[in-house]
Design a protein around this motif. Structure first.
Motif, short mmCIF file in Angstrom:
data_model
loop_
_atom_site.label_atom_id
_atom_site.label_comp_id
_atom_site.label_asym_id
_atom_site.label_seq_id
_atom_site.Cartn_x
_atom_site.Cartn_y
_atom_site.Cartn_z
N LEU A 1 1.68 -3.18 5.87
CA LEU A 1 1.21 -3.46 7.22
C LEU A 1 1.68 -4.83 7.69
O LEU A 1 1.94 -5.04 8.88
CB LEU A 1 -0.32 -3.40 7.27
N GLY A 2 1.78 -5.77 6.77
CA GLY A 2 2.25 -7.09 7.13
C GLY A 2 3.74 -7.15 7.41
O GLY A 2 4.20 -8.03 8.14
N LYS A 3 4.52 -6.21 6.86
CA LYS A 3 5.97 -6.24 7.02
C LYS A 3 6.47 -5.32 8.12
O LYS A 3 7.54 -5.55 8.68
CB LYS A 3 6.65 -5.83 5.70
N GLY A 4 5.73 -4.24 8.43
CA GLY A 4 6.24 -3.24 9.35
C GLY A 4 5.26 -2.91 10.45
O GLY A 4 4.15 -3.43 10.51
N GLU A 5 5.69 -2.02 11.35
CA GLU A 5 4.83 -1.56 12.43
C GLU A 5 3.76 -0.63 11.87
O GLU A 5 4.02 0.21 11.00
CB GLU A 5 5.66 -0.83 13.49
N VAL A 6 2.55 -0.76 12.43
CA VAL A 6 1.41 -0.03 11.86
C VAL A 6 1.58 1.48 11.98
O VAL A 6 1.19 2.24 11.09
CB VAL A 6 0.10 -0.49 12.53
N GLY A 7 2.20 1.97 13.08
CA GLY A 7 2.36 3.41 13.26
C GLY A 7 3.22 4.06 12.19
O GLY A 7 2.75 4.95 11.47
N PRO A 8 4.49 3.65 12.06
CA PRO A 8 5.33 4.24 11.01
C PRO A 8 4.79 4.01 9.61
O PRO A 8 4.85 4.91 8.76
CB PRO A 8 6.68 3.51 11.20
N VAL A 9 4.23 2.82 9.35
CA VAL A 9 3.69 2.54 8.02
C VAL A 9 2.55 3.50 7.68
O VAL A 9 2.49 4.08 6.58
CB VAL A 9 3.20 1.08 7.94
N THR A 10 1.64 3.70 8.62
CA THR A 10 0.51 4.59 8.38
C THR A 10 0.95 6.03 8.21
O THR A 10 0.44 6.76 7.36
CB THR A 10 -0.50 4.48 9.52
N ALA A 11 1.92 6.47 9.02
CA ALA A 11 2.41 7.84 8.92
C ALA A 11 3.03 8.10 7.55
O ALA A 11 2.75 9.12 6.90
CB ALA A 11 3.43 8.11 10.03
N MET B 1 3.71 2.81 -11.76
CA MET B 1 3.62 2.56 -10.33
C MET B 1 3.23 1.12 -10.03
O MET B 1 3.69 0.53 -9.04
CB MET B 1 2.60 3.52 -9.71
N ALA B 2 2.39 0.53 -10.89
CA ALA B 2 2.03 -0.88 -10.69
C ALA B 2 3.25 -1.78 -10.85
O ALA B 2 3.47 -2.70 -10.05
CB ALA B 2 0.93 -1.27 -11.67
N VAL B 3 4.08 -1.52 -11.88
CA VAL B 3 5.28 -2.33 -12.11
C VAL B 3 6.28 -2.11 -10.99
O VAL B 3 6.86 -3.07 -10.44
CB VAL B 3 5.89 -1.99 -13.48
N LEU B 4 6.52 -0.86 -10.61
CA LEU B 4 7.46 -0.56 -9.54
C LEU B 4 6.98 -1.14 -8.20
O LEU B 4 7.78 -1.61 -7.40
CB LEU B 4 7.66 0.95 -9.42
N GLY B 5 5.67 -1.08 -7.98
CA GLY B 5 5.13 -1.62 -6.74
C GLY B 5 5.33 -3.12 -6.65
O GLY B 5 5.66 -3.66 -5.58
N ALA C 1 11.32 -6.89 -2.31
CA ALA C 1 12.58 -6.68 -1.60
C ALA C 1 12.64 -5.40 -0.78
O ALA C 1 13.48 -5.30 0.12
CB ALA C 1 13.73 -6.68 -2.61
N ALA C 2 11.81 -4.42 -1.05
CA ALA C 2 11.92 -3.12 -0.39
C ALA C 2 11.42 -3.19 1.05
O ALA C 2 10.58 -4.03 1.39
CB ALA C 2 11.12 -2.08 -1.17
N PRO C 3 11.92 -2.31 1.92
CA PRO C 3 11.41 -2.26 3.30
C PRO C 3 9.98 -1.74 3.36
O PRO C 3 9.46 -1.17 2.39
CB PRO C 3 12.39 -1.31 4.00
N ALA C 4 9.37 -1.89 4.53
CA ALA C 4 7.96 -1.53 4.69
C ALA C 4 7.71 -0.05 4.43
O ALA C 4 6.68 0.32 3.87
CB ALA C 4 7.49 -1.91 6.09
N GLY C 5 8.65 0.80 4.84
CA GLY C 5 8.47 2.24 4.65
C GLY C 5 8.38 2.63 3.18
O GLY C 5 7.55 3.47 2.80
N VAL C 6 9.22 2.03 2.35
CA VAL C 6 9.19 2.32 0.91
C VAL C 6 7.88 1.84 0.30
O VAL C 6 7.25 2.53 -0.51
CB VAL C 6 10.40 1.67 0.21
#
Length: 335
Positions: free
Chosen positions: A205-215, A140-144, A150-155
């Motif tokens: 949190l820095g890349k996306g909206e706090v609501g969807p990211v937190t959910a 998970m550390a390597v994948l993270g 490059a991955a979107p905030a949700g991922v």
């Protein structure tokens, strides 16, 4: 029925939910005041949020000695309800009817989860289980690290939630003896999961909206690790409460998703923490984004306000008196 130690662990977990609610607000504000993950991690508000996170995290590890992973993680997800209520009281933010319903439903679902928790047996981790958890933490550390590029905030948020859930699951498998904890490889896996999860949540949190990211973050943190703990670690549900407990977990996650998108949550994440300074004179300044990018302390103006709101973190503003011309009649050598 739950033992006395179980009720104490439940109280510690509820305290952790309040701590996480405070930390979420502080960290989201810090992320909005920063231009990247490294800068976010150095922000004073983020560091204060980390302190709240650490209190909640240590409490959760202690509570996991007596409670199942699904109980602890679901109650911690209830911190979103606390955040919404606090935003309404402190920041006077708007609270929709559906948000009130979600808060009430969350409290009811968490009550069912607390009642469904029975006494838990100690987990005896085999050598294969230990090294499997360690390998998962490293993977998970390597994948993270790869996803953060490059991955979107949700991922990124989902992977951060899986890491923090993995830390909870690992904490459930730790031995009880303090010296065994120090030498057990699971301790390294727990720290790897925790650090990776916190870094990825801050980056999301820095890349996306706090609501969807937190959910997304809380959904990933509750569901997968709880299922793994039930299947592999021997977590038990109180006899006869299997269906209510499963329904309560689903309801808790659904309420958390709704509350993460609530206007109160957005206000709590986006409202600057400031001190009112009614005696400060008005100053004409460049637009706020220009000042922020230049690293200059920002003075925020509001139309119709009697004073100014000065953000209280960062380097203090310095006032230098303007150069004044000497009177024509005064000799140059005299003061």
């Amino acid at each position: 029925m739950m033992t006395t130690a179980g009720w104490i662990a439940l109280g510690i977990t509820v305290f952790g939910a309040f701590s996480y609610a405070t930390a979420s607000i502080l960290q989201a504000v810090a992320a909005r005041r920063s231009s990247g993950t490294v800068e976010t991690m150095r922000h004073p508000l983020y560091l204060l949020g980390i302190l709240c996170d650490m209190l909640a995290w240590i409490g959760a590890i202690v509570a996991l000695r007596e409670l199942a992973v699904y109980v602890v993680e679901s109650i911690l997800a209830g911190s979103l309800a606390i955040t919404v209520v606090a935003a309404r009281i402190v920041l006077k933010s708007r609270l929709r009817g559906r948000d009130v319903t979600a808060v009430i439903v969350s409290v009811a679902a968490l009550t069912v989860l607390a009642m469904s928790a029975g006494p838990q047996h100690d987990v005896v981790a085999t050598t294969a289980l230990r090294w499997s958890i360690c390998a998962a933490a490293l993977a998970m550390a390597v994948l993270g690290w790869s996803a953060a590029r490059a991955a979107p905030a949700g991922v990124i948020a989902a992977m951060g939630g899986l890491c923090l859930g993995g830390a909870a699951m690992t904490g459930r498998a730790l031995p009880r003896a303090p010296m065994d904890i120090v030498t057990d490889p699971l301790t390294a896996a727990l720290l790897t999961f925790a650090v990776t999860g916190m870094l990825m949540y801050a980056h999301a949190l820095g890349k996306g909206e706090v609501g969807p990211v937190t959910a997304i973050h809380w959904t990933a943190e509750v569901v997968a690790p709880s299922a793994v703990a039930l299947l592999l670690l021997g977590d038990k549900v109180r006899t006869g409460w299997e269906v209510p407990a499963a329904a309560a977990v689903v309801v808790t996650i659904a309420a958390a998703v709704m509350l993460a998108r609530a206007p109160a949550s957005e206000a709590a994440a986006g409202e600057p923490l400031a001190l009112e300074c009614p005696l400060t004179p008005s100053i004409e300044a460049p637009p706020l984004p220009v000042l922020a990018r230049a690293g200059i302390p920002v003075v925020a103006h509001r139309a119709g306000a009697t004073g100014e709101r000065i953000i209280w973190w960062g380097p203090p503003p310095i006032w230098r008196p303007p150069a004044r011309p000497r009177p024509a009649s005064q000799p140059a050598g005299r003061l």
